[in-house]
Write an enzyme that holds these catalytic residues in place. Structure first.
Site, mmCIF file in Angstrom:
data_model
loop_
_atom_site.group_PDB
_atom_site.id
_atom_site.type_symbol
_atom_site.label_atom_id
_atom_site.label_comp_id
_atom_site.label_asym_id
_atom_site.label_seq_id
_atom_site.Cartn_x
_atom_site.Cartn_y
_atom_site.Cartn_z
ATOM 1 N N ASP A 145 20.719 31.546 0.872
ATOM 2 C CA ASP A 145 21.166 32.164 2.126
ATOM 3 C C ASP A 145 20.287 33.352 2.471
ATOM 4 O O ASP A 145 20.418 34.440 1.889
ATOM 5 C CB ASP A 145 22.630 32.615 1.986
ATOM 6 C CG ASP A 145 23.574 31.433 1.982
ATOM 7 O OD1 ASP A 145 24.387 31.314 1.051
ATOM 8 O OD2 ASP A 145 23.469 30.609 2.909
ATOM 9 N N GLY A 200 29.719 28.835 -2.965
ATOM 10 C CA GLY A 200 29.224 30.058 -3.592
ATOM 11 C C GLY A 200 30.311 30.665 -4.453
ATOM 12 O O GLY A 200 30.296 30.559 -5.681
ATOM 13 N N HIS A 247 21.300 26.444 -2.895
ATOM 14 C CA HIS A 247 21.358 26.823 -1.473
ATOM 15 C C HIS A 247 21.026 28.305 -1.359
ATOM 16 O O HIS A 247 21.662 29.155 -2.010
ATOM 17 C CB HIS A 247 22.774 26.542 -0.963
ATOM 18 C CG HIS A 247 23.032 26.844 0.472
ATOM 19 N ND1 HIS A 247 22.933 25.901 1.473
ATOM 20 C CD2 HIS A 247 23.401 28.006 1.066
ATOM 21 C CE1 HIS A 247 23.235 26.477 2.638
ATOM 22 N NE2 HIS A 247 23.529 27.740 2.408
ATOM 23 N N HIS A 262 18.694 28.314 3.964
ATOM 24 C CA HIS A 262 19.568 28.450 5.129
ATOM 25 C C HIS A 262 19.179 29.757 5.806
ATOM 26 O O HIS A 262 19.525 30.840 5.325
ATOM 27 C CB HIS A 262 21.039 28.463 4.660
ATOM 28 C CG HIS A 262 22.009 28.743 5.760
ATOM 29 N ND1 HIS A 262 23.337 29.044 5.519
ATOM 30 C CD2 HIS A 262 21.873 28.763 7.110
ATOM 31 C CE1 HIS A 262 23.956 29.244 6.673
ATOM 32 N NE2 HIS A 262 23.092 29.082 7.643
ATOM 33 N N MET A 277 19.292 36.143 4.941
ATOM 34 C CA MET A 277 19.894 36.892 6.043
ATOM 35 C C MET A 277 19.051 38.126 6.349
ATOM 36 O O MET A 277 18.613 38.823 5.430
ATOM 37 C CB MET A 277 21.313 37.330 5.665
ATOM 38 C CG MET A 277 22.238 36.178 5.322
ATOM 39 S SD MET A 277 23.905 36.776 4.914
ATOM 40 C CE MET A 277 24.645 35.251 4.299
ATOM 41 N N SER A 304 25.468 28.014 -3.623
ATOM 42 C CA SER A 304 24.945 29.141 -2.844
ATOM 43 C C SER A 304 24.899 30.362 -3.767
ATOM 44 O O SER A 304 25.936 30.778 -4.286
ATOM 45 C CB SER A 304 25.868 29.444 -1.656
ATOM 46 O OG SER A 304 25.662 30.784 -1.221
ATOM 47 N N GLY A 343 27.173 34.697 7.520
ATOM 48 C CA GLY A 343 26.939 36.118 7.257
ATOM 49 C C GLY A 343 27.504 36.601 5.935
ATOM 50 O O GLY A 343 26.936 37.504 5.310
ATOM 51 N N PHE A 344 28.580 35.959 5.479
ATOM 52 C CA PHE A 344 29.196 36.454 4.245
ATOM 53 C C PHE A 344 29.826 35.308 3.454
ATOM 54 O O PHE A 344 30.352 34.348 4.042
ATOM 55 C CB PHE A 344 30.279 37.508 4.557
ATOM 56 C CG PHE A 344 29.728 38.747 5.200
ATOM 57 C CD1 PHE A 344 29.659 38.843 6.596
ATOM 58 C CD2 PHE A 344 29.239 39.790 4.430
ATOM 59 C CE1 PHE A 344 29.121 39.968 7.205
ATOM 60 C CE2 PHE A 344 28.699 40.922 5.037
ATOM 61 C CZ PHE A 344 28.639 41.008 6.427
ATOM 62 N N GLY A 345 29.806 35.445 2.134
ATOM 63 C CA GLY A 345 30.523 34.505 1.290
ATOM 64 C C GLY A 345 31.979 34.944 1.181
ATOM 65 O O GLY A 345 32.371 35.981 1.703
ATOM 66 N N GLY A 346 32.775 34.133 0.519
ATOM 67 C CA GLY A 346 34.153 34.506 0.229
ATOM 68 C C GLY A 346 35.119 34.391 1.395
ATOM 69 O O GLY A 346 36.247 34.879 1.334
ATOM 70 N N ASP A 363 29.128 24.017 4.822
ATOM 71 C CA ASP A 363 28.864 25.306 4.188
ATOM 72 C C ASP A 363 29.888 26.358 4.598
ATOM 73 O O ASP A 363 29.963 26.743 5.763
ATOM 74 C CB ASP A 363 27.459 25.775 4.622
ATOM 75 C CG ASP A 363 27.008 27.039 3.932
ATOM 76 O OD1 ASP A 363 25.952 27.567 4.333
ATOM 77 O OD2 ASP A 363 27.706 27.494 3.011
ATOM 78 N N GLY A 364 30.669 26.803 3.589
ATOM 79 C CA GLY A 364 31.559 27.926 3.853
ATOM 80 C C GLY A 364 32.991 27.644 3.432
ATOM 81 O O GLY A 364 33.642 26.762 4.007
ATOM 82 N N GLY A 365 33.456 28.392 2.442
ATOM 83 C CA GLY A 365 34.848 28.241 1.999
ATOM 84 C C GLY A 365 35.126 26.952 1.261
ATOM 85 O O GLY A 365 36.271 26.512 1.172
ATOM 86 N N MET A 401 28.546 24.772 9.602
ATOM 87 C CA MET A 401 29.209 25.947 9.044
ATOM 88 C C MET A 401 30.712 25.829 9.216
ATOM 89 O O MET A 401 31.191 25.537 10.323
ATOM 90 C CB MET A 401 28.701 27.221 9.735
ATOM 91 C CG MET A 401 27.234 27.533 9.505
ATOM 92 S SD MET A 401 26.782 27.626 7.774
ATOM 93 C CE MET A 401 27.757 29.048 7.268
ATOM 94 N N MET A 412 19.453 32.501 8.238
ATOM 95 C CA MET A 412 20.300 33.218 9.190
ATOM 96 C C MET A 412 19.501 34.437 9.657
ATOM 97 O O MET A 412 19.766 35.587 9.291
ATOM 98 C CB MET A 412 21.623 33.635 8.526
ATOM 99 C CG MET A 412 22.515 32.438 8.246
ATOM 100 S SD MET A 412 23.778 32.735 6.974
ATOM 101 C CE MET A 412 22.792 32.393 5.501
#
Ligand code: DX5
Ligand code: ZN
Length: 216
Positions: free
Chosen positions: A37, A196, A35, A68, A39, A10, A144-147, A174-176, A139, A70
């Protein structure tokens, strides 16, 4: 032959002032997919990049692009990401639109059509669109946000989604995703791991990519 786990980078958490270099670095580090993102600041309280950026990046690599979306109006935009050269386009099931037409339009534009679901959305949300779905994007953070931190209970939906989709269709997670959470995502049945921060925050991206793959 069991299919392997794929790693998707990402670029949301890459240096947005040097996305060409970020894509090239991810490819050199051995990722399988990019990927993207997208938004709009409405569906999620964050604004990233859009179709012009995707079109500009398409020529940088031959790796598959996964869009993706959003965004609050995927019906308007989703086919255009396919036309811009994305191999897959995922729209969020939570958007209050009739998704069948959009999913079919993504396919008609030459891409695989997918639905994304945030952690609070039950697996059953995919069932109504099954005949129009080529993959699922599950998800494991609120979009909405990485990290953010990986949510294991969100990943636990994958097993139920696998029953709905069957063995053939891919499930993206996707995510974390990082070396400490990738194993759970795979154990739950994930096929494509989206990362990401774990990649673009790593001192050695190639080692970080390999650290996500299941051990032989
Ligand atoms: C969040 C995005 C994810 C995220 C991944 O809305 O869909 O792709 O950027 O970033 P990390 O790996 O940092 O969670
Ligand atoms: Zn994403």
């Amino acid at each position: 032959m069991t299919r392997g786990v794929q790693i998707a980078a990402s670029i949301l958490n890459a240096d947005l002032g040097a996305l060409r270099e970020a894509v090239q670095a991810a490819e050199e580090a051995g990722v399988d997919r990019i990927h993207l993102d997208i938004m709009d600041g409405h569906f999620v309280p964050n604004l990233t990049f859009g179709i012009a950026t995707v079109e500009a990046l398409r020529g940088v690599t031959s790796l598959p692009f996964d869009a993706h979306l959003m965004i609050a109006n995927p019906a308007l935009w989703a086919p255009r990401y396919a036309a811009a050269g994305c191999q897959t386009v995922a729209i969020h099931v939570e958007v209050p639109e009739r998704h069948q037409g959009t999913l079919d339009a993504i396919r008609a534009a030459g891409a695989q059509a997918g639905l994304a679901a945030d952690p609070g959305t039950p697996a059953t949300a995919f069932a109504a669109h099954d005949a129009h779905l080529d993959f699922a994007l599950v998800m494991t953070v609120k979009s909405g946000f990485g990290g953010q931190s990986y949510q294991p209970d969100a990943a636990a939906r994958i097993k139920e989604i696998r029953v709905l989709l069957g063995a053939e269709r891919l499930i993206h997670v996707d995510g974390g995703i990082r070396s400490s959470t990738a194993g759970d995502a795979v154990a739950q049945g994930g096929d494509v791991l989206v990362a990401g921060t774990a990649l673009f925050g790593a001192a050695q991206m190639r080692a970080a990519v390999e650290g996500l793959r299941p051990k032989a």
